[in-house]
Design a protein around this motif. Structure first.
Motif, short mmCIF file in Angstrom:
data_model
loop_
_atom_site.label_atom_id
_atom_site.label_comp_id
_atom_site.label_asym_id
_atom_site.label_seq_id
_atom_site.Cartn_x
_atom_site.Cartn_y
_atom_site.Cartn_z
N ASP A 146 32.66 16.22 84.90
CA ASP A 146 31.62 15.73 84.02
C ASP A 146 31.96 14.27 83.73
OD1 ASP A 146 29.65 15.37 82.21
OD2 ASP A 146 30.24 16.97 80.84
N LYS A 147 33.09 14.08 83.06
CA LYS A 147 33.57 12.71 82.84
C LYS A 147 34.77 12.49 83.77
CE LYS A 147 31.96 11.97 78.19
NZ LYS A 147 31.51 13.32 77.77
N VAL A 148 34.71 11.39 84.52
CA VAL A 148 35.74 11.14 85.54
C VAL A 148 37.14 11.13 84.92
CG1 VAL A 148 36.61 9.45 87.22
CG2 VAL A 148 34.17 9.96 87.11
N ASP A 149 37.30 10.45 83.81
CA ASP A 149 38.64 10.35 83.20
C ASP A 149 39.20 11.71 82.80
OD1 ASP A 149 39.37 7.83 83.57
OD2 ASP A 149 38.74 7.08 81.60
N GLU A 150 38.31 12.56 82.28
CA GLU A 150 38.78 13.90 81.89
C GLU A 150 39.19 14.72 83.11
OE1 GLU A 150 36.00 15.96 79.36
OE2 GLU A 150 36.05 14.30 77.94
N ALA A 151 38.41 14.59 84.17
CA ALA A 151 38.76 15.32 85.40
C ALA A 151 40.10 14.83 85.94
CB ALA A 151 37.65 15.15 86.44
N ILE A 152 40.32 13.52 85.88
CA ILE A 152 41.60 12.96 86.36
C ILE A 152 42.76 13.51 85.52
CG2 ILE A 152 42.96 10.81 86.59
CD1 ILE A 152 40.76 10.72 88.60
N ARG A 153 42.59 13.55 84.19
CA ARG A 153 43.67 14.05 83.32
C ARG A 153 44.00 15.49 83.69
NH1 ARG A 153 43.02 9.27 81.81
NH2 ARG A 153 44.25 9.18 83.70
N LYS A 154 42.96 16.28 83.99
CA LYS A 154 43.21 17.69 84.34
C LYS A 154 43.95 17.78 85.66
CE LYS A 154 39.43 19.68 81.77
NZ LYS A 154 38.04 20.09 81.81
N ILE A 155 43.58 16.97 86.62
CA ILE A 155 44.27 17.01 87.93
C ILE A 155 45.73 16.56 87.76
CG2 ILE A 155 44.31 16.04 90.27
CD1 ILE A 155 41.19 16.07 90.12
N GLU A 156 45.95 15.57 86.91
CA GLU A 156 47.34 15.13 86.64
C GLU A 156 48.14 16.29 86.04
OE1 GLU A 156 46.59 10.40 85.62
OE2 GLU A 156 46.54 11.88 84.01
N ALA A 157 47.50 17.04 85.14
CA ALA A 157 48.20 18.16 84.49
C ALA A 157 48.52 19.24 85.53
CB ALA A 157 47.34 18.72 83.36
N ILE A 158 47.59 19.48 86.43
CA ILE A 158 47.81 20.48 87.48
C ILE A 158 49.01 20.07 88.34
CG2 ILE A 158 46.85 21.45 89.62
CD1 ILE A 158 44.04 21.23 88.21
N ILE A 159 49.02 18.79 88.72
CA ILE A 159 50.11 18.30 89.59
C ILE A 159 51.45 18.43 88.86
CG2 ILE A 159 51.06 16.24 90.75
CD1 ILE A 159 48.12 15.41 91.32
N ALA A 160 51.45 18.06 87.57
CA ALA A 160 52.71 18.13 86.81
C ALA A 160 53.19 19.58 86.71
CB ALA A 160 52.50 17.55 85.41
N ALA A 161 52.27 20.50 86.44
CA ALA A 161 52.65 21.91 86.30
C ALA A 161 53.15 22.46 87.64
CB ALA A 161 51.47 22.72 85.79
N GLU A 162 52.46 22.10 88.72
CA GLU A 162 52.86 22.60 90.04
C GLU A 162 54.27 22.15 90.40
OE1 GLU A 162 51.70 24.61 92.42
OE2 GLU A 162 49.96 25.25 91.25
N LYS A 163 54.61 20.92 89.99
CA LYS A 163 55.94 20.41 90.32
C LYS A 163 57.03 21.13 89.53
CE LYS A 163 54.68 15.81 91.77
NZ LYS A 163 55.56 15.43 92.87
N CYS A 164 56.65 21.77 88.43
CA CYS A 164 57.64 22.51 87.62
C CYS A 164 57.78 23.95 88.07
CB CYS A 164 57.23 22.51 86.14
SG CYS A 164 57.28 20.89 85.40
N ARG A 165 57.00 24.38 89.03
CA ARG A 165 57.11 25.79 89.43
C ARG A 165 58.50 26.08 89.98
NH1 ARG A 165 52.26 27.74 92.91
NH2 ARG A 165 53.51 29.61 92.81
N VAL A 166 59.04 27.21 89.56
CA VAL A 166 60.40 27.59 89.95
C VAL A 166 60.53 27.57 91.47
CG1 VAL A 166 62.06 29.49 89.93
CG2 VAL A 166 60.78 28.92 87.86
N ILE A 167 59.52 28.08 92.12
CA ILE A 167 59.53 28.20 93.58
C ILE A 167 59.71 26.85 94.29
CG2 ILE A 167 57.04 28.03 93.98
CD1 ILE A 167 57.30 30.50 95.72
N ARG A 168 59.34 25.78 93.62
CA ARG A 168 59.46 24.46 94.23
C ARG A 168 60.75 23.76 93.83
NH1 ARG A 168 54.28 23.63 96.19
NH2 ARG A 168 52.59 24.31 94.82
N ASN A 169 61.60 24.45 93.05
CA ASN A 169 62.74 23.74 92.47
C ASN A 169 64.10 24.34 92.79
OD1 ASN A 169 61.85 21.34 90.72
ND2 ASN A 169 60.31 22.90 90.35
N ASP A 170 64.25 24.86 94.00
CA ASP A 170 65.56 25.38 94.43
C ASP A 170 66.65 24.33 94.30
OD1 ASP A 170 64.38 27.65 95.10
OD2 ASP A 170 64.55 27.44 97.28
#
Ligand code: 5GP
Length: 205
Positions: A170-194
């Motif tokens: 809807d609003k580009v900036d809000e969509a960007i913030r959500k994608i940033e949050a997704i990327i940050a969370a994905e990087k914290c997944r245990v499976i990615r952090n051996d």
């Protein structure tokens, strides 16, 4: 700590604003790489060969298919081919860089088959009326092609449950913030952090 780069696939129906979102992500995050696809469609005014796409002939594209050089490819509107070069994706991820693929749904599903650990984000418009308005407003296609893309968008919405995340554009900036949050969370997944765990346990006291 080293961690292989994250493959982030952003797709969604035509007119949902993938292009705008990816351009903005690129501007705000120059550290994230964006893959340049090959296509057989005509170059549009304002586009640059090698930056927006690699504009190649149908024959050349089909040769690359035969040689297995695409991670995925699809024939989209008006029968044009679009494909993601495999080598660039592999090299970028192996060197630890995050990479965004902005591709259509057929392509995203092919990538998912081969690369389950990717992050699959489905971008949706706030409403179908708004999607239609955007398709008309961007003025790139003929009325027939707009109708073709709009009808395809309805079908494509059915594939949403094959993705990991949905983001409303809807609003580009809000969509960007959500994608940033997704990327940050994905990087914290245990499976990615051996490697992180090893470092903590073997780092000494
Ligand atoms: P356009 O012709 O407007 O640049 O793009 C048409 C559609 O092709 C968009 O939905 C875009 O996301 C998709 N697309 C661009 N590159 C690729 C690609 O490499 N593979 C696939 N499957 N779709 C792509």
């Amino acid at each position: 700590m080293t961690q292989k780069g994250l493959l982030i696939v952003i797709s969604g129906p035509s007119g949902c604003g993938k292009g705008t979102i990816c351009k903005e992500l690129r501007r705000q995050h120059p550290e994230i790489k964006v893959s340049v696809s090959a296509t057989t469609r005509e170059i549009r005014s304002g586009e640059t060969d090698g930056k927006d796409y690699f504009f190649i002939s149908k024959e050349e594209f089909e040769r690359h298919i035969e040689e297995g050089e695409f991670l995925e490819y699809a024939r989209i509107y008006s029968g044009n081919y679009y494909g993601t070069p495999k080598k660039y994706v592999r090299d970028t991820l192996l060197s630890g860089n995050d990479l965004i693929l902005e591709i259509d749904i057929q392509g995203a599903l092919q990538v998912k088959e081969k690369f389950e650990e990717g992050v699959f984000i489905f971008l949706v418009p706030p409403s179908m009326e708004e999607l239609h308005r955007r398709l008309v407003q961007r003025g790139r296609e003929t009325p027939e092609l707009i109708m073709e893309r709009f009808k395809a968008a309805y079908e494509e919405m059915n594939f949403i449950n094959r993705y990991n995340y949905v983001v409303t554009n809807d609003k580009v900036d809000e969509a960007i913030r959500k994608i940033e949050a997704i990327i940050a969370a994905e990087k914290c997944r245990v499976i990615r952090n051996d490697a992180l765990l090893n470092e903590i346990l073997n780092g000494g006291v």
